[in-house]
Write a protein that holds these residues in place. Structure first.
Motif, PDB file in Angstrom:
ATOM      1  N   THR A 218       0.860  -1.187   0.000  1.00  0.00           N
ATOM      2  CA  THR A 218       0.000   0.000   0.000  1.00  0.00           C
ATOM      3  C   THR A 218       0.892   1.230   0.000  1.00  0.00           C
ATOM      4  OG1 THR A 218      -1.777  -1.129   1.192  1.00  0.00           O
ATOM      5  CG2 THR A 218      -1.797   1.285   1.210  1.00  0.00           C
ATOM      6  N   HIS A 227      -3.370   5.415 -10.992  1.00  0.00           N
ATOM      7  CA  HIS A 227      -3.375   4.104 -11.652  1.00  0.00           C
ATOM      8  C   HIS A 227      -2.113   3.858 -12.480  1.00  0.00           C
ATOM      9  CE1 HIS A 227      -7.744   4.385 -10.701  1.00  0.00           C
ATOM     10  NE2 HIS A 227      -7.591   3.089 -10.504  1.00  0.00           N
ATOM     11  N   ARG A 230       0.553   3.030 -10.081  1.00  0.00           N
ATOM     12  CA  ARG A 230       0.442   1.655  -9.596  1.00  0.00           C
ATOM     13  C   ARG A 230       1.009   0.673 -10.611  1.00  0.00           C
ATOM     14  NH1 ARG A 230      -5.357  -1.078  -9.438  1.00  0.00           N
ATOM     15  NH2 ARG A 230      -4.821  -1.189 -11.643  1.00  0.00           N
ATOM     16  N   SER A 231       0.679   0.874 -11.881  1.00  0.00           N
ATOM     17  CA  SER A 231       1.191  -0.015 -12.930  1.00  0.00           C
ATOM     18  C   SER A 231       2.716   0.009 -12.950  1.00  0.00           C
ATOM     19  CB  SER A 231       0.644   0.411 -14.299  1.00  0.00           C
ATOM     20  OG  SER A 231      -0.755   0.258 -14.349  1.00  0.00           O
ATOM     21  N   ALA A 234       4.205  -1.709  -9.734  1.00  0.00           N
ATOM     22  CA  ALA A 234       4.068  -3.164  -9.787  1.00  0.00           C
ATOM     23  C   ALA A 234       5.072  -3.768 -10.763  1.00  0.00           C
ATOM     24  CB  ALA A 234       2.639  -3.537 -10.187  1.00  0.00           C
ATOM     25  N   GLU A 241      -0.373  -6.192 -10.353  1.00  0.00           N
ATOM     26  CA  GLU A 241      -1.048  -4.926 -10.029  1.00  0.00           C
ATOM     27  C   GLU A 241      -2.069  -5.097  -8.910  1.00  0.00           C
ATOM     28  OE1 GLU A 241      -1.956  -1.820 -13.033  1.00  0.00           O
ATOM     29  OE2 GLU A 241      -1.517  -3.415 -14.466  1.00  0.00           O
ATOM     30  N   VAL A 244      -0.825  -4.227  -5.396  1.00  0.00           N
ATOM     31  CA  VAL A 244      -0.417  -2.859  -5.101  1.00  0.00           C
ATOM     32  C   VAL A 244      -1.647  -1.965  -5.039  1.00  0.00           C
ATOM     33  CG1 VAL A 244       0.981  -0.878  -5.829  1.00  0.00           C
ATOM     34  CG2 VAL A 244       1.789  -3.208  -6.290  1.00  0.00           C
ATOM     35  N   THR A 245      -1.734  -1.166  -3.992  1.00  0.00           N
ATOM     36  CA  THR A 245      -2.766  -0.138  -3.874  1.00  0.00           C
ATOM     37  C   THR A 245      -2.081   1.207  -3.752  1.00  0.00           C
ATOM     38  OG1 THR A 245      -4.313  -1.622  -2.751  1.00  0.00           O
ATOM     39  CG2 THR A 245      -4.686   0.742  -2.489  1.00  0.00           C
ATOM     40  N   VAL A 246      -2.514   2.164  -4.556  1.00  0.00           N
ATOM     41  CA  VAL A 246      -2.008   3.531  -4.452  1.00  0.00           C
ATOM     42  C   VAL A 246      -3.142   4.418  -3.967  1.00  0.00           C
ATOM     43  CG1 VAL A 246      -1.109   5.533  -5.700  1.00  0.00           C
ATOM     44  CG2 VAL A 246      -0.242   3.244  -6.210  1.00  0.00           C
ATOM     45  N   THR A 533      -6.778   3.611  -5.899  1.00  0.00           N
ATOM     46  CA  THR A 533      -6.846   2.669  -7.013  1.00  0.00           C
ATOM     47  C   THR A 533      -7.716   1.455  -6.715  1.00  0.00           C
ATOM     48  OG1 THR A 533      -4.803   1.548  -6.293  1.00  0.00           O
ATOM     49  CG2 THR A 533      -4.591   3.343  -7.897  1.00  0.00           C
ATOM     50  N   TYR A 538      -9.810   2.168 -13.371  1.00  0.00           N
ATOM     51  CA  TYR A 538      -8.522   2.537 -13.949  1.00  0.00           C
ATOM     52  C   TYR A 538      -8.695   3.732 -14.891  1.00  0.00           C
ATOM     53  CZ  TYR A 538      -3.691   1.823 -15.377  1.00  0.00           C
ATOM     54  OH  TYR A 538      -2.342   1.974 -15.568  1.00  0.00           O
TER      55      TYR A 538
END
Length: 801
Positions: A218, A227, A230-231, A234, A241, A244-246, A533, A538
């Motif tokens: 996180t 988003h 996050r991509s 990851a 993905e 993972v949290t953004v 996210t 997205y």
């Protein structure tokens, strides 16, 4: 293709599109109740401090972290080799002719490339311990010659390239040779911008937390595009993905600096995963000034082929840009857009550009609010130069060449399409509001009295919303689409979300207004959720001026589709064959009876209860619940336009320029909230004036950063910005869902050009000129005193200009 919003003939919600409602964010911000990253406490968090290079270009020969590791409270000291074991290199290699591929390692291992580059990171229990420990890390450097920028020669900054020329593109269209052969005059103009930086009120920061049990990361960070971040996280950490949290909390400004995944954030995330504890980093102002992204260092020369009456037959531009030591974006990205849109609002039948981009031993560059800002200054400065050399009035030259309604839709010489733009109308509106003829007469009288007055005009055509087709045509991987969800709970509470993220734009208000318009709901019943996210669909985030056309547009689409379902349900409950006689406004279902809209017993809340809790009452084939997702990919490019007018007076003794009057005639299409639009215009103009008059990330010949604090990097204060008059000349865009165009960057473009033209208009009366931004008092003073012999102002009068 969605039809534009036109207000409609039926009933509308009072808080929808066009309403001047107060920004709902301001309640918490003005009361000090916002939650920025520094306000969020994360238990057991460690603190990271980065050790940075004092040299512009040097080999890292040895790092001794022993004394730092021996200090109480120090948990880890990582160097580039440690980071490389946990994160991968960024490969920046879009298939663009003339653009060389480059690799950006996650952390320097063998060599530093600019003052402020990363050398090591210290992690400790407290930030003060980490800072003290960083001072104990001993580094041995082997200095190398620094590449000053905008030159091929010198030792390559990137060891993977043979020279520092990282990108070179050319373009030509139309018969330029014939244009120059036929011209009565060839007019050459020069322009240069110094480096600037984004200066967000809140520097960058991050908290990364690895949950070993869930194998989940996180990340909390102020970021404009959660988003894509996050991509990138990851991919470079080797995670899915879904792992993972953004989360982006309230953010104190971004202006383009908080889009890309930069190395500090990547390193902190890798540390949290490796150490099994949350790790946080708060950038200091000095770090932000010298080591976060810079922008705008460019030099351009234009040559215009013109007739004696001011018609432009052809134009060529040569551009050089310095992008610093690393490429977090394609090296040619900003420069190419400048060259692409340089013709602006003018009919130019032949055009060529030559764009070179160089690496240098300076802080890396990236997009800054209006990364194409120089395009307007250069084109409008060229127009003024044409007028001066031909003895014509600058407004006359503009009118001879400006795109008009009869030309629309207009395809520029570079292949861009203008739809529903109004540059001729905004020019006329600005000239009229300024009282242009009277100002020229006033200027002449002032000259006879020994005063230096100048009038600056700048017409802007602003690219606002880049669709996926733009990226594909440019050879850049990426998308311009946006997705929104609209969810109505059983109580009638409405939740709206999409992938854009606010950093001061008021999205929690404007997106709610778009939803209220599309649904027919009450503004106060709508909550907007962005920046997480796991909650938001997205999306491509906030950049350019896509918040209205892409973000607001897709919310409007989703809300309209939800209203269709609600009306179908209402018609079924009322025993009607179709919902054609029904509408929803302010949350109530209305029925057209004998030409009048009459309230029914139904509302969004009552329909929501049935949809969720009594699905057997739904019409056949209708799914229970009220949860809808919509996607929208805008046209390749959406354009807004404006004309800025600026009246200045220069003190010849000091070079100080005072803005006596400033106005903007703008067309941003449909305004979602006029008050927010005005705020965006004010903020963008302020940023443009500040950058053009005082901001500069200075370096010496050895690559040393000379602006490491706010004692050295000047930024405009509120008292430095004049009152700004706004004249709306809006025309809806037929290709966007709500007729919106966007407009949050055009103010920077217009201010830079209008101020520059006003200063040069004043200086031109005594034979002076300035070509290098920022136009500081010293630069203006030098321009005045370099005129030899300096003519008296009374002798310099030229009322025909």
């Amino acid at each position: 293709m969605s039809a534009p919003w036109s207000g409609g003939a039926g009933p509308r919600s009072s808080g929808g599109i066009g309403a001047t409602v107060l920004r709902r964010e301001d309640d918490r911000f003005l009361r000090g109740k916002g939650r920025y990253l520094a306000d969020i406490d994360v238990p057991r968090a460690l603190h990271a401090v980065f050790l940075r290079s004092p040299h512009a270009h040097a080999d890292i020969q040895a790092i001794d972290a022993g004394p730092a590791l021996a200090m109480a409270g120090v948990v880890a000291v990582w160097t580039g080799a440690d980071v490389a074991r946990h994160a991968t290199t960024l490969r920046m290699a879009p298939p663009i002719e003339g653009l060389k591929p480059v690799d950006v390692p996650p952390f320097p291992v063998d060599k530093v490339r600019f003052v402020g580059d990363l050398v090591a990171v210290v992690v400790a229990e407290r930030p003060d311990i980490a800072r003290d420990a960083a001072e104990q890390v001993a580094v041995t450097y082997g200095q190398r010659p620094a590449a000053p920028g905008m030159a091929e020669a010198g030792e390559p900054v990137d060891p993977g390239l043979p020279t520092n020329l990282v990108s070179h593109q050319t373009f030509a269209s139309g018969d330029l040779r014939a244009a120059f052969a036929k011209a009565d005059r060839i007019v050459e103009s020069r322009f240069a911008q110094g480096r600037q930086t984004h200066m967000p009120l809140e520097p960058r920061s991050i908290v990364a937390d690895w949950d070993e049990g869930r194998r989940h990361l996180t990340v909390r960070t102020g970021n404009q595009a959660p988003h894509p971040l996050r991509s990138a996280l990851a991919a470079r950490l080797g995670l899915a993905e879904s792992a993972v949290t953004v989360i982006s909390p309230d953010m104190g400004g971004g202006f383009g600096q908080k889009i890309a995944l930069l190395r500090e954030e990547l390193t902190v995330a890798a540390l949290a995963r490796a150490l099994g504890r949350p790790v946080r980093w708060q950038e200091e102002r000095g770090e932000n000034l010298i080591a976060s992204l810079h922008a705008r260092e460019e030099a351009l020369v234009t040559r215009a082929a013109v007739t004696r009456d001011g018609h432009i037959l052809g134009l060529e531009a040569v551009m050089e840009a310095d992008v610093g030591a690393y490429c977090f974006f394609p090296a040619n990205y900003m420069a190419r857009v400048v060259a692409l849109i340089l013709p602006g609002p003018y009919r130019i039948p032949a055009y060529a550009y030559d764009v070179k981009v160089y690496l240098s031993n300076k802080c890396p560059s990236g997009p800054m609010r209006a990364p194409m800002a120089s395009a307007s200054w250069v084109m409008e400065g060229t127009i003024d130069r044409i007028a001066a050399e031909l003895g014509l009035d600058p407004v006359t030259v503009r009118r001879k060449n400006t795109v008009r309604d009869a030309d629309l839709p207009f395809t520029t010489i570079t292949g861009e399409t203008y739809v529903d733009v109004t540059p001729a109308q905004t020019l006329d509106a600005a000239v009229k509001a300024l009282g242009y003829a009277d100002r020229r007469a006033e200027q002449a009288r002032a000259g006879r009295a020994g005063r230096l007055l100048g009038i600056g005009i700048c017409t802007v055509v602003e690219p606002t919303t880049y669709g996926s087709a733009f990226y594909k045509n440019a050879g850049i991987a990426g998308s311009g689409h946006e997705i929104a969800t609209v969810r109505i709970e059983p109580s009638g509470a409405i939740l709206v979300s999409c992938g854009i993220m606010g950093s001061g734009q008021g999205y929690e208000t404007t997106l709610a207004q778009c939803a209220a318009e599309g649904l027919g709901a009450r503004f106060e019943d709508i909550a907007v959720r962005i920046g997480n996210t796991d909650e938001a669909p997205y999306g491509m985030g906030s950049r350019g001026a896509r918040g209205a056309a892409a973000g607001g547009g897709v919310v409007l689409i989703a809300a309209r589709r939800m209203r269709v379902k609600l009306l179908k349900l209402a018609a079924h409950l009322l025993g009607l064959n179709s919902p054609e006689s029904l509408a929803i406004a302010d949350g109530k279902v209305l029925r057209l009876v004998d030409g009048a809209w009459t309230a029914t017993d139904h509302s969004i809340a009552s329909l929501a209860r049935i949809a969720h809790l009594d699905p057997l009452r739904l019409p056949e084939g209708m799914e229970p619940g009220l949860h809808l997702t919509a996607a929208h990919d805008p046209p390749a490019m959406t354009y807004a336009n404006a004309t800025h007018a600026c009246l200045v007076e220069i003190d010849p003794a000091s070079g100080v320029t005072k803005v006596l009057r400033y106005l903007v005639a703008h067309d941003c299409g449909v305004e979602i909230n006029p008050a927010i639009v005005a705020g965006q215009v004010h903020g963008a103009v302020a940023m443009g004036l500040s950058g053009a008059s005082m901001e500069r990330c200075a370096y010496d010949r050895d690559g040393q950063a000379l602006a490491g604090s706010l004692m050295d990097y000047a930024v405009a204060r509120a008292t430095d910005i004049p009152p700004i008059e706004i004249i709306a000349v809006n025309r809806p865009n037929r290709l966007t869902p709500g007729g919106m165009k966007g407009m949050s960057e055009g103010g920077v473009m217009g201010a830079s050009g209008a101020l520059a033209n006003a200063i040069n208009d004043a200086l031109g009366r005594i034979g002076g000129t300035v070509t290098q931004q920022p136009f500081t008092p010293e630069a203006v003073w030098r321009a005045i005193h370099q005129v030899k012999p300096a003519p008296r102002l009374a002798d310099a009068d030229n009322e025909g200009r």
